[in-house]
Design a protein around this motif. Sequence first.
Motif, mmCIF file in Angstrom:
data_model
loop_
_atom_site.group_PDB
_atom_site.id
_atom_site.type_symbol
_atom_site.label_atom_id
_atom_site.label_comp_id
_atom_site.label_asym_id
_atom_site.label_seq_id
_atom_site.Cartn_x
_atom_site.Cartn_y
_atom_site.Cartn_z
ATOM 1 N N TYR A 113 -36.852 -9.898 23.334
ATOM 2 C CA TYR A 113 -37.641 -8.771 23.812
ATOM 3 C C TYR A 113 -37.201 -7.678 24.388
ATOM 4 C CZ TYR A 113 -41.316 -11.961 21.555
ATOM 5 O OH TYR A 113 -41.947 -12.514 20.444
ATOM 6 N N THR A 115 -34.292 -6.504 24.090
ATOM 7 C CA THR A 115 -33.506 -5.341 23.315
ATOM 8 C C THR A 115 -34.303 -4.634 22.589
ATOM 9 O OG1 THR A 115 -31.311 -7.177 23.585
ATOM 10 C CG2 THR A 115 -31.495 -5.632 21.097
ATOM 11 N N ALA A 116 -35.355 -5.216 22.135
ATOM 12 C CA ALA A 116 -36.701 -3.921 21.276
ATOM 13 C C ALA A 116 -37.113 -2.839 21.856
ATOM 14 C CB ALA A 116 -38.192 -5.066 20.910
ATOM 15 N N ALA A 119 -34.030 -0.444 21.791
ATOM 16 C CA ALA A 119 -34.294 0.062 20.282
ATOM 17 C C ALA A 119 -34.557 1.202 20.478
ATOM 18 C CB ALA A 119 -34.092 -1.025 19.541
ATOM 19 N N ARG A 120 -36.237 1.708 21.198
ATOM 20 C CA ARG A 120 -36.948 1.784 21.444
ATOM 21 C C ARG A 120 -36.763 2.517 22.440
ATOM 22 N NH1 ARG A 120 -40.825 -1.932 20.426
ATOM 23 N NH2 ARG A 120 -41.107 -2.183 23.199
ATOM 24 N N ARG A 121 -35.767 2.716 22.832
ATOM 25 C CA ARG A 121 -35.229 3.362 24.339
ATOM 26 C C ARG A 121 -36.451 3.593 25.141
ATOM 27 N NH1 ARG A 121 -30.958 7.872 22.068
ATOM 28 N NH2 ARG A 121 -29.745 6.727 20.364
ATOM 29 N N PHE A 144 -26.872 6.113 25.528
ATOM 30 C CA PHE A 144 -26.754 5.359 23.828
ATOM 31 C C PHE A 144 -24.941 5.115 24.695
ATOM 32 C CE2 PHE A 144 -24.862 5.958 20.014
ATOM 33 C CZ PHE A 144 -25.162 4.623 20.037
ATOM 34 N N ASN A 172 -30.372 1.253 22.215
ATOM 35 C CA ASN A 172 -30.120 0.422 21.040
ATOM 36 C C ASN A 172 -28.847 -0.183 20.827
ATOM 37 O OD1 ASN A 172 -30.587 3.613 20.152
ATOM 38 N ND2 ASN A 172 -31.280 2.497 18.686
ATOM 39 N N HIS A 173 -28.655 -1.524 22.308
ATOM 40 C CA HIS A 173 -27.819 -2.215 22.631
ATOM 41 C C HIS A 173 -28.365 -3.281 22.854
ATOM 42 C CE1 HIS A 173 -23.219 -3.164 24.778
ATOM 43 N NE2 HIS A 173 -24.009 -3.923 24.182
#
Lengths: 236, 236, 236, 236
Positions: A113, A115-116, A119-121, A144, A172-173
Motif C-alpha cells: 500500500y 509503495t502504491a 508510485a503515484r508520488r 525519484f 516509484n520505489h
Amino acid sequence: MTDPTQEIARAVDATREEVAALHAELPRNGLVVWTSGNVSARVPGTDMFVIKPSGVRYEDLTADTMVLCDRSGSVVPGSAGSDKHPSSDTAAHAYVLREMPEVGGVVHTHSPYATAWAARRQPIPCVITAMADEFGGEIPVGPFATIGDDSIGRGIVETLAGHRSRAVLMANHGVFTIGPSAADAVKAAVMCEDVARTVHLAFQLGTPVEIPQDSVDALFDRYQHIYGQDSQGGRP
Amino acid sequence: MTDPTQEIARAVDATREEVAALHAELPRNGLVVWTSGNVSARVPGTDMFVIKPSGVRYEDLTADTMVLCDRSGSVVPGSAGSDKHPSSDTAAHAYVLREMPEVGGVVHTHSPYATAWAARRQPIPCVITAMADEFGGEIPVGPFATIGDDSIGRGIVETLAGHRSRAVLMANHGVFTIGPSAADAVKAAVMCEDVARTVHLAFQLGTPVEIPQDSVDALFDRYQHIYGQDSQGGRP
Amino acid sequence: MTDPTQEIARAVDATREEVAALHAELPRNGLVVWTSGNVSARVPGTDMFVIKPSGVRYEDLTADTMVLCDRSGSVVPGSAGSDKHPSSDTAAHAYVLREMPEVGGVVHTHSPYATAWAARRQPIPCVITAMADEFGGEIPVGPFATIGDDSIGRGIVETLAGHRSRAVLMANHGVFTIGPSAADAVKAAVMCEDVARTVHLAFQLGTPVEIPQDSVDALFDRYQHIYGQDSQGGRP
Amino acid sequence: MTDPTQEIARAVDATREEVAALHAELPRNGLVVWTSGNVSARVPGTDMFVIKPSGVRYEDLTADTMVLCDRSGSVVPGSAGSDKHPSSDTAAHAYVLREMPEVGGVVHTHSPYATAWAARRQPIPCVITAMADEFGGEIPVGPFATIGDDSIGRGIVETLAGHRSRAVLMANHGVFTIGPSAADAVKAAVMCEDVARTVHLAFQLGTPVEIPQDSVDALFDRYQHIYGQDSQGGRP
C-alpha cells in the motif's frame, strides 16, 4: 580495566542478534516478499553498522550471516558474514546513518500500500488519529532516485531532516523509515504500511475528513511523551 | 567408472525433492488455493522433467508423488508417481521446456492480482523500480488459448522468447513464469503477484508515474549483474 | 464462611486470565498491528476493571502484566502489573464501564476497513444479513474526540446508549465495541471489521441493495434469542 | 451376517469425523470469521445428515460435538451432540439434502468477496478460465430470503437445479455450495471465493473480456472428465 576491543566485539554481536531478529518482523507483518526489504542498525559506540546480506531468504537469516559495514558502507574485512555481499541498498543505509547521527536504525521495504502511494508520488494525508500519533502529519514523498550512488540516501535525508515523519515514500520505489533504534524504525515501517492501507481504503469510497492541524499537533505531542512504558524501545 | 543410469536416478530423485519443496512456496506466498497451480523442473542432464500430479492437495505432495515425464509430456512408465495423472497443464510445461532449452523450470498459478490483469488482457505497466529490477519493463499478455493442445505452450513461448520478462499473463487464464531453475521461476511467480498487486493498488487512486526507459534499463541491467550472492540461485 | 477478600482476589485473577487470552484474538483476526488495540473487562462483583498495559507487544502479554484499575481508571496500587502504565485509552474504557453498568467489557481497535469508514465519518449501511443479525442495522459514527479527557468515552456512550449496535466508529479514529462480557465485545469487534470489509467491497463495484427494515428487525430479534448454545458466551 | 445398526453407527461416526475435519478448511481458506459458516454431509445409506453446532468456535469443533439430524432437520434424540443446538442454517441444509438426492454435502459461508457480489445481487460473470472449469459459466444469484422457514432452502434448490454452477449467491446474505460429497462442496466454496475475488479485482480497473461461450463449454466439459485422479474426491 575494561578491554575496548572486547566491548566492541560484544556490541557487534548484540547488534547482529538484534538485526537478525528484527528482520523476522518484516514478513510477519506482510511488508516483504521473498528476499526484498532490509534492516540496518548502528553498532552502539562505533560508526559501524550491521545489515542484511543481499538476496538471502528470510528463513535463512541468522546473526552470523548479517554483514558488518564501516561508515562508508564497505564490508569490514574478516568479520563474520564478510564472505557475503551486503544488501544492494547498503549505500543508502550508510548515507543516512552517516548524515543523521541521531538515527540508530534504518528499514527499507516495498510494502504494497505504501509503495502504491509512492508510485503515484502522493504523500499520505493525515486523516486518522493513529497517523497523527506516529507521524505527526502526512507521510512525505522523496525524489525519484536510482540505485548505484548516493542519490537515494541523499533523498531520504533531505526529505526527513527536520520532518516529524520517520517514514519517507521514495518515488516509484518504496519506503524508508528511521528511528533512534532499529526496533523503532521497524515499528515505523509497520505503522507506515498500516496507515497507507487504511487511508487507501478510506479514499476508495469517497473523501475522508482531514484532522484539524491543532488536533494533529496535540496528538503527536502527547504520543511522543506519554505512550508506552518508560523503559521500552524508542518511546519514553 | 560412473554408472550413467545411477547418475540419472540420483538426478531424478534430487529434482523430485526440489519440486516438492518448491510447491510449498505457492500456498505460503498466497499464489494458489486448493489444488490449483503447479511447478515443473527439468532433470539436469536429461530431457525429462518432474511435475505436480493433477488435483492433489498441497499438504499431500511428497517427492514420491511427483510425476516424471519425458520431453513430450508423457509419464515415464514404471517411475515413482507414474500411477498418478500429471498436472492438466503438463502439455504447456513440456512445450516450454522443449522449445526453450535455457529454461530449467516453469511455474503456473492463478494468483489473484495477476489474473485480474490477465482477465482484462492488460500488460502490467512498469511503474515501480522492483518491477524494472525483476522484469525489465512491463509484464506482457499472451494470447487466449484453451487447454487440450499446444496452444498454451506456444503462446507462452511466442510471448516470452526474446522478452526481458520471465512472466506472462495468459489472457483470461493466469500466470506462467520461467527461469534458469525452477526456484528462479518460483521467485518470478512470487514477484509477479507482488508487483501486480502494488500496481493495481497504485491505479486505484489515480495514475502512477511511469519510470523513464533509461532508468528501467539501468535498473534491469544492474539487478541481473549485482544483486544477490555469487553462489545462490539463478542470479549471479 | 467465605472470605470476601479472597473471593475478589480470585475474581481479579480470573479476569486477568480472560483479558490476556482475549487479546490474542485481536492479531489472530487481523484487527491490530504492533501494540495498537486493547481489551478491558470488569471484575465481576466489583467496580474495578482489567486492561492491557500501554505499548506492550501482543506476544509479551500475560495475565500478570495486565493492569488492574479502579472505576476512575487509576491503577490499583500494589496490584500485579501496577508497575506498568495502563493503555493510553484507559480513560475511555473507564468512562464506558462507569456509565453503562450492563457492559462487562470494552474493545478498541484501528481495524483497517472499519477505520476507513470512520475516516470518512460514514456509518456502515446494513446491506448484509450478518449485519442485521449482529448489529440490528447500521453501525453508527461517533464524534471526533481527542485523547486526554472524557470526550472519547462520552462520545461512545452517547452514540451507543439505546442503540442496537454494540460497535461505534469514532470519527477519524477507529472502533469501540461493548458487550455484556469482554468475549462478547471481542466478537463484536471481529464482526464489525468483517462487515466493514464486505460492505466496502460491495460498494466498490456498484450500489448494494438495502435490506427492508422489517427484515432487519426480524433478523436482529431472532439472532438475539435463537443463535448459539444456551450456556455459551453473551448470547442466549 | 452384518448388523445394519452397527453399519449405520459406523457411517455416522465416519461422517462426523469428515465434517469436523472439513470445517477446519473454512477458516484456513479465509471463508469465515468467529463462528459463522457451516458444513453438512449426508450419512451414506441413510436420510440423516451431520452438521455444525450453532455458535461454537472452529477450534472447539470435534467429531463428537457435530449434531446428527434427521431428514427434516430435527436433532436425532440421544445421539452424540444432541445436547447442542444445530446450526441456525440447519433448515436450509435439510431442504437441499431432501430435495436434491444427488447432493452429498452443503456448505454455507459469508466469504467476503462473494458476499459483496451477493449484496449487489449481481451474478459473477465468467471471465477467467478457472471459473469456466469449476462452475461452467457465471455464478448465479438466488432470491432474498430470511431465515426461519423453508425459503432459503427453496431459493437454493430453485437456483441450482439444472444449473452447472454448484454455488449460489443468496441475495444480501452469502454463499451456499453443493457437491456429490461434502469435500466437493467445500472445494466449491473455496473456488467460489477465489473467483469472486479475482473477478472483483478485474472489474476494479476496467472491464474484463468475457470468454466465448464455446470455450466455456469446452473447458467445463473437459474439467468434469479429465482433471484430478480417478480415485480422488468428487471428480473422476
